[in-house]
Design an enzyme around this catalytic site. Structure first.
Site, PDB file in Angstrom:
ATOM      1  N   LYS A 177      21.538 -42.786 -31.305  1.00  0.00           N
ATOM      2  CA  LYS A 177      20.557 -41.817 -31.827  1.00  0.00           C
ATOM      3  C   LYS A 177      21.213 -40.867 -32.827  1.00  0.00           C
ATOM      4  CE  LYS A 177      19.777 -38.032 -29.251  1.00  0.00           C
ATOM      5  NZ  LYS A 177      19.994 -36.733 -29.886  1.00  0.00           N
ATOM      6  N   ASN A 178      22.390 -40.335 -32.457  1.00  0.00           N
ATOM      7  CA  ASN A 178      22.986 -39.305 -33.302  1.00  0.00           C
ATOM      8  C   ASN A 178      23.646 -39.866 -34.565  1.00  0.00           C
ATOM      9  OD1 ASN A 178      22.031 -37.434 -31.553  1.00  0.00           O
ATOM     10  ND2 ASN A 178      24.005 -36.977 -30.576  1.00  0.00           N
ATOM     11  N   CYS A 232      17.680 -23.571 -28.465  1.00  0.00           N
ATOM     12  CA  CYS A 232      17.182 -24.626 -27.587  1.00  0.00           C
ATOM     13  C   CYS A 232      17.821 -24.446 -26.217  1.00  0.00           C
ATOM     14  CB  CYS A 232      17.442 -26.003 -28.168  1.00  0.00           C
ATOM     15  SG  CYS A 232      19.099 -26.584 -27.967  1.00  0.00           S
ATOM     16  N   ASP A 280      28.416 -33.946 -24.860  1.00  0.00           N
ATOM     17  CA  ASP A 280      27.249 -34.760 -24.482  1.00  0.00           C
ATOM     18  C   ASP A 280      27.502 -35.618 -23.240  1.00  0.00           C
ATOM     19  OD1 ASP A 280      25.925 -33.675 -26.595  1.00  0.00           O
ATOM     20  OD2 ASP A 280      26.059 -35.428 -27.902  1.00  0.00           O
ATOM     21  N   LEU A 297      26.336 -22.063 -40.811  1.00  0.00           N
ATOM     22  CA  LEU A 297      27.424 -22.753 -41.534  1.00  0.00           C
ATOM     23  C   LEU A 297      26.853 -23.751 -42.552  1.00  0.00           C
ATOM     24  CD1 LEU A 297      29.829 -23.343 -38.499  1.00  0.00           C
ATOM     25  CD2 LEU A 297      29.907 -21.496 -40.179  1.00  0.00           C
ATOM     26  N   ARG A 333      22.518 -22.302 -31.081  1.00  0.00           N
ATOM     27  CA  ARG A 333      22.636 -23.336 -32.113  1.00  0.00           C
ATOM     28  C   ARG A 333      22.199 -22.862 -33.512  1.00  0.00           C
ATOM     29  NH1 ARG A 333      20.727 -28.959 -29.752  1.00  0.00           N
ATOM     30  NH2 ARG A 333      22.276 -29.712 -31.217  1.00  0.00           N
ATOM     31  N   PRO A 334      22.937 -21.888 -34.055  1.00  0.00           N
ATOM     32  CA  PRO A 334      22.591 -21.415 -35.406  1.00  0.00           C
ATOM     33  C   PRO A 334      22.895 -22.468 -36.475  1.00  0.00           C
ATOM     34  CG  PRO A 334      24.675 -20.463 -34.674  1.00  0.00           C
ATOM     35  CD  PRO A 334      24.134 -21.242 -33.518  1.00  0.00           C
ATOM     36  N   ARG A 369      13.610 -38.689 -25.410  1.00  0.00           N
ATOM     37  CA  ARG A 369      14.062 -38.355 -26.771  1.00  0.00           C
ATOM     38  C   ARG A 369      15.314 -39.129 -27.149  1.00  0.00           C
ATOM     39  NH1 ARG A 369      14.515 -32.159 -27.923  1.00  0.00           N
ATOM     40  NH2 ARG A 369      15.439 -33.169 -29.706  1.00  0.00           N
TER      41      ARG A 369
HETATM   42  C1  EPZ Z   1      25.367 -32.588 -32.685  1.00  0.00           C
HETATM   43  O1  EPZ Z   1      24.616 -31.385 -32.703  1.00  0.00           O
HETATM   44  C2  EPZ Z   1      24.649 -33.539 -31.754  1.00  0.00           C
HETATM   45  N1  EPZ Z   1      23.304 -33.774 -32.259  1.00  0.00           N
HETATM   46  C3  EPZ Z   1      24.610 -32.963 -30.349  1.00  0.00           C
HETATM   47  O2  EPZ Z   1      24.018 -33.919 -29.479  1.00  0.00           O
HETATM   48  C4  EPZ Z   1      26.052 -32.694 -29.881  1.00  0.00           C
HETATM   49  O3  EPZ Z   1      26.009 -32.052 -28.639  1.00  0.00           O
HETATM   50  C5  EPZ Z   1      26.755 -31.787 -30.901  1.00  0.00           C
HETATM   51  O4  EPZ Z   1      26.686 -32.386 -32.230  1.00  0.00           O
HETATM   52  C6  EPZ Z   1      28.232 -31.570 -30.571  1.00  0.00           C
HETATM   53  O5  EPZ Z   1      28.883 -32.789 -30.485  1.00  0.00           O
HETATM   54  C7  EPZ Z   1      23.109 -34.677 -33.220  1.00  0.00           C
HETATM   55  O6  EPZ Z   1      24.034 -35.313 -33.716  1.00  0.00           O
HETATM   56  C8  EPZ Z   1      21.715 -34.898 -33.678  1.00  0.00           C
HETATM   57  P1  EPZ Z   1      27.325 -28.827 -34.020  1.00  0.00           P
HETATM   58  P2  EPZ Z   1      24.892 -30.282 -33.828  1.00  0.00           P
HETATM   59  O7  EPZ Z   1      26.798 -28.293 -35.300  1.00  0.00           O
HETATM   60  O8  EPZ Z   1      25.241 -30.948 -35.094  1.00  0.00           O
HETATM   61  C9  EPZ Z   1      28.012 -24.106 -33.585  1.00  0.00           C
HETATM   62  C10 EPZ Z   1      22.565 -34.686 -27.792  1.00  0.00           C
HETATM   63  O9  EPZ Z   1      22.463 -34.466 -26.555  1.00  0.00           O
HETATM   64  N2  EPZ Z   1      27.407 -23.976 -34.922  1.00  0.00           N
HETATM   65  O10 EPZ Z   1      28.514 -29.708 -34.082  1.00  0.00           O
HETATM   66  O11 EPZ Z   1      23.749 -29.347 -33.811  1.00  0.00           O
HETATM   67  C11 EPZ Z   1      27.012 -24.607 -32.537  1.00  0.00           C
HETATM   68  O12 EPZ Z   1      26.188 -23.568 -32.041  1.00  0.00           O
HETATM   69  C12 EPZ Z   1      22.814 -33.571 -28.780  1.00  0.00           C
HETATM   70  O13 EPZ Z   1      22.412 -35.822 -28.277  1.00  0.00           O
HETATM   71  C13 EPZ Z   1      27.372 -22.735 -35.522  1.00  0.00           C
HETATM   72  O14 EPZ Z   1      27.823 -21.724 -34.965  1.00  0.00           O
HETATM   73  O15 EPZ Z   1      26.158 -29.562 -33.224  1.00  0.00           O
HETATM   74  C14 EPZ Z   1      27.926 -25.209 -31.506  1.00  0.00           C
HETATM   75  O16 EPZ Z   1      28.453 -24.203 -30.704  1.00  0.00           O
HETATM   76  C15 EPZ Z   1      22.711 -32.210 -28.186  1.00  0.00           C
HETATM   77  N3  EPZ Z   1      26.802 -22.620 -36.768  1.00  0.00           N
HETATM   78  C16 EPZ Z   1      29.048 -25.814 -32.357  1.00  0.00           C
HETATM   79  O17 EPZ Z   1      28.991 -25.123 -33.621  1.00  0.00           O
HETATM   80  C17 EPZ Z   1      26.303 -23.693 -37.438  1.00  0.00           C
HETATM   81  O18 EPZ Z   1      25.809 -23.541 -38.564  1.00  0.00           O
HETATM   82  C18 EPZ Z   1      28.937 -27.303 -32.607  1.00  0.00           C
HETATM   83  O19 EPZ Z   1      27.624 -27.615 -33.061  1.00  0.00           O
HETATM   84  C19 EPZ Z   1      26.367 -24.965 -36.814  1.00  0.00           C
HETATM   85  C20 EPZ Z   1      26.924 -25.076 -35.561  1.00  0.00           C
END
Ligand code: EPZ
Length: 421
Positions: A22-23, A116, A307, A125, A121-122, A399
């Site tokens: 999915k991801n 969520c 995950d 960045l 999850r801001p 999902r």
């Molecule tokens: C991806 O989410 C995955 N989703 C998530 O899988 C997974 O848990 C996550 O990466 C971490 O591996 C998809 O690929 C669709 P991040 P993503 O940006 O991209 C912080 C599942 O169950 N952050 O790597 O949203 C954030 O809050 C899902 O399949 C900022 O602060 O994750 C987190 O603490 C859930 N500012 C960390 O970085 C930003 O602008 C990592 O988030 C972006 C992120």
């Protein structure tokens, strides 16, 4: 509302086929916006999130023919660049259309995803990096409005934190930018790698794929022409079935899996006493005689994935001794703790660490799914719990897990989907 009814205590066995990731599929579907010609995607997982993103493309004016694992997408006729709240609020990964829409059309409006169940999850960045590439960004009425009428410009981006979605958005934006973009502290997840490879195979020069430093030479606004893409196997789905083998004390073979992508999970399961046979794209798990406790900390790839945290917690409830599980990526990803405790687990939370004392038995109960991976942890626990467990709110599972109950039934679990409260 559907729920899963599981009668625990059955041994599992046999073979399960792992679906596409999915991801990996979500950013790849978003990347098709970078093209004005038809693109074919295969090995898509049959899950709700994929259908939601394809629906969004349709709302933007793209033509989509989707049949379970295959989609033909033609974004030549996109006539809207607004990703509406109705869709983004259903699936926050819709934010992945921001980079490609802005890069191809010079403007877009994407609803802000909001928080969520697993944390705030801001997307700061993503936005900061697009601004560094010359975009003008405004947040108004719950929408991110982005403009770059002259096109995006290559820039040097240093992510303060490793972000999977942020890296993906900027790689897609950079592919059509004017000049070269360098991304430092980039995410290295296999899903990011496949997106980079898809864009590279369309003729864009990308150096450093799979490392934390990416260098992308943009086409200066020229749309891309993609080759057919076969989505990589879902490493989280694979890890979840390995945990099903581990918790039920069963030998299970996974096929169509990439063992290289799940080394962290295999390593932890080995430390818990399981062993593995790996041959080509097949992995067989041999369960532990007694499950040993585990200490793990979630981190970015190739470290232990957040995950898989909930599923390992479920396995740890059956260990002989105390496990320590620390969540470092998301501040609220422990909603499954109280539900596992309702099944008789003994888990204490202190800050971002859970102490899991193994118990002799879990007992069936009504439990509530809270997010995708938390839901699968409850299903795993239910497989060993004595009596009947009803896992409610399984729309979370739908999902991201392709036919979970069908695949588990085939392995011998007593699991049925029921409708009702
Ligand atoms: C991806 O989410 C995955 N989703 C998530 O899988 C997974 O848990 C996550 O990466 C971490 O591996 C998809 O690929 C669709 P991040 P993503 O940006 O991209 C912080 C599942 O169950 N952050 O790597 O949203 C954030 O809050 C899902 O399949 C900022 O602060 O994750 C987190 O603490 C859930 N500012 C960390 O970085 C930003 O602008 C990592 O988030 C972006 C992120």
């Amino acid at each position: 509302m559907d729920y899963l009814q599981i009668n625990g205590g059955r041994k599992l066995g046999g073979t399960v086929t792992i679906s596409g990731a999915k991801n990996a599929a979500l950013p790849i579907i978003a990347a098709t916006i970078l093209s004005d010609r038809p693109v074919t995607l295969t090995n898509l997982p049959n899950v709700v999130d994929i259908r939601t993103l394809l629906k969004l493309l349709g709302m933007l004016g793209g033509e989509v023919a989707h049949d379970n694992t295959r989609a033909e997408i033609n974004n030549g006729a996109i006539n809207s660049t607004k990703a509406v709240y109705e869709i983004v609020s259903q699936m926050r990964a819709s934010i992945l259309v921001l980079g490609p829409l802005l890069a191809r059309f010079g403007e877009c409006e994407v609803s802000l995803p909001g928080g969520c169940a697993i944390g705030q999850r801001p997307i700061d960045l993503h936005l900061k990096a697009l601004e560094a590439m010359g975009a003008h960004i405004e947040i108004k009425g719950g929408y991110v409005r982005a403009e770059a009428p002259e096109g995006l410009k290559g820039a040097k981006i240093i992510f303060d934190k490793i972000t999977v979605g942020g890296t993906e958005n900027i790689v897609m934006a950079a592919a059509l930018a004017h000049g070269t973009t360098t991304i430092l502290n980039a995410a290295k997840e296999p899903e990011v790698v496949q997106l980079c490879e898809m864009i590279r195979d369309a003729g864009v020069t990308i150096e450093g794929i799979g490392t934390s430093e990416l260098r992308i030479e943009g086409t200066g606004g020229e749309p891309l022409h993609f080759k057919e893409v076969e989505i990589i196997p879902d490493r989280i789905e694979a890890g979840t079935y390995l945990c099903a083998g581990a918790i039920t004390g069963s030998s299970i073979t996974l096929e169509k899996v990439d063992a290289g992508h799940i080394r962290a999970s295999i390593d932890k399961l080995e430390s818990m006493g399981c062993s593995f046979d790996i041959e080509g794209d097949k992995i067989t798990i041999h369960p532990a005689e007694t499950i040993r406790p585990v200490n793990l900390i979630t981190t970015e790839y190739p470290g232990f994935p957040t995950d898989m945290q909930a599923q390992f917690m479920a396995v740890a409830t059956m260990a002989e001794g105390e496990s320590l599980i620390e969540e470092r990526l998301f501040e609220n990803r422990f909603m499954h703790v109280s539900e596992l405790n309702r099944l008789g687990a003994d888990i204490w939370l202190k800050g971002s660490t859970a102490a899991v004392k193994g118990v002799d038995k879990l007992y069936g109960a009504d439990v509530m799914a809270t997010d995708l991976r938390a839901s699968s942890a409850l299903v795993l626990a239910a497989l060993v719990a004595e009596g009947t467990t009803n896992v409610r709110r399984i729309y979370h599972l739908d999902r991201g897990y392709d036919d979970l109950e069908g695949k588990l039934s085939k392995l011998g679990a007593d699991i049925v989907r029921k409708s009702g409260k």
